[in-house]
Scaffold this active site. Structure first.
Site, PDB file in Angstrom:
ATOM      1  N   CYS A  35     -19.710  40.835  51.418  1.00 56.66           N
ATOM      2  CA  CYS A  35     -18.730  41.910  51.234  1.00 56.66           C
ATOM      3  C   CYS A  35     -17.377  41.384  50.763  1.00 56.66           C
ATOM      4  O   CYS A  35     -16.515  42.157  50.365  1.00 56.66           O
ATOM      5  CB  CYS A  35     -18.559  42.700  52.535  1.00 56.66           C
ATOM      6  N   CYS A  60     -12.988  45.169  56.553  1.00 56.20           N
ATOM      7  CA  CYS A  60     -13.313  46.539  56.921  1.00 56.20           C
ATOM      8  C   CYS A  60     -12.789  46.866  58.327  1.00 56.20           C
ATOM      9  O   CYS A  60     -12.396  45.973  59.079  1.00 56.20           O
ATOM     10  CB  CYS A  60     -14.822  46.730  56.875  1.00 56.20           C
ATOM     11  N   CYS A 104     -20.400  42.316  60.658  1.00 57.96           N
ATOM     12  CA  CYS A 104     -18.945  42.175  60.789  1.00 57.96           C
ATOM     13  C   CYS A 104     -18.600  41.439  62.087  1.00 57.96           C
ATOM     14  O   CYS A 104     -17.587  40.749  62.152  1.00 57.96           O
ATOM     15  CB  CYS A 104     -18.258  43.532  60.775  1.00 57.96           C
TER      16      CYS A 104
HETATM   17 FE1  FES Z   1     -17.407  42.944  55.514  1.00 59.46          FE
HETATM   18 FE2  FES Z   1     -17.352  44.372  57.651  1.00 59.46          FE
HETATM   19  S1  FES Z   1     -17.990  45.014  55.685  1.00 59.46           S
HETATM   20  S2  FES Z   1     -16.883  42.321  57.479  1.00 59.46           S
END
Ligand code: FES
Length: 125
Positions: A35, A60, A104
């Site tokens: 991400c 996020c 995450c």
């Molecule tokens: Fe990347 Fe949560 S979407 S750490």
């Protein structure tokens, strides 16, 4: 639609221990290649215990809540106890995370553990 627990929402809206420690004893930085989110932890250690902790998270909402919660969990613990905090412990303390947000919590535990390892390295040499 993703549902977050009240604890996640609270730590996301009012994150604890945000910031940087300039003369930190250990620093741990982790990025998630999938991400692109990033987390940095700074710790100050005295008598083998985490006396101060700060973090910066570029990521996020779940990652911010995870950083905040894990910083509270680590404060006051010995460095070896901190190494035993798992991503699962953090997710549980937050009242759970949606399945697609579990990665995450890995980021938080990994960055914190890296800061402790950095501290231990500095201490040895
Ligand atoms: Fe990347 Fe949560 S979407 S750490």
């Amino acid at each position: 639609m993703v549902f977050y627990s009240e604890k996640v929402m609270d730590h996301f809206a009012n994150p604890r221990n945000v910031g940087e420690i300039k003369d930190a004893d250990g620093v741990g930085e982790i990025g998630n290649p999938v991400c692109g989110d990033m987390m940095i932890f700074y710790i100050k250690v005295k008598d083998n215990k985490v006396k101060d902790i700060k973090f910066k998270t570029f990521g996020c909402g779940a990652a911010i809540a995870v950083s905040s919660m894990i910083s509270e969990m680590a404060l006051g613990k010995t460095v070896d106890e901190v190494l035993k905090i798992t991503n699962d412990d953090v997710a549980k303390a937050l009242g759970g995370l949606p399945p697609n947000k579990l990665h995450c919590s890995n980021l938080g535990a990994d960055a914190l553990h890296k800061a402790v390892q950095d501290y231990k390295k500095i201490k040895i040499f």
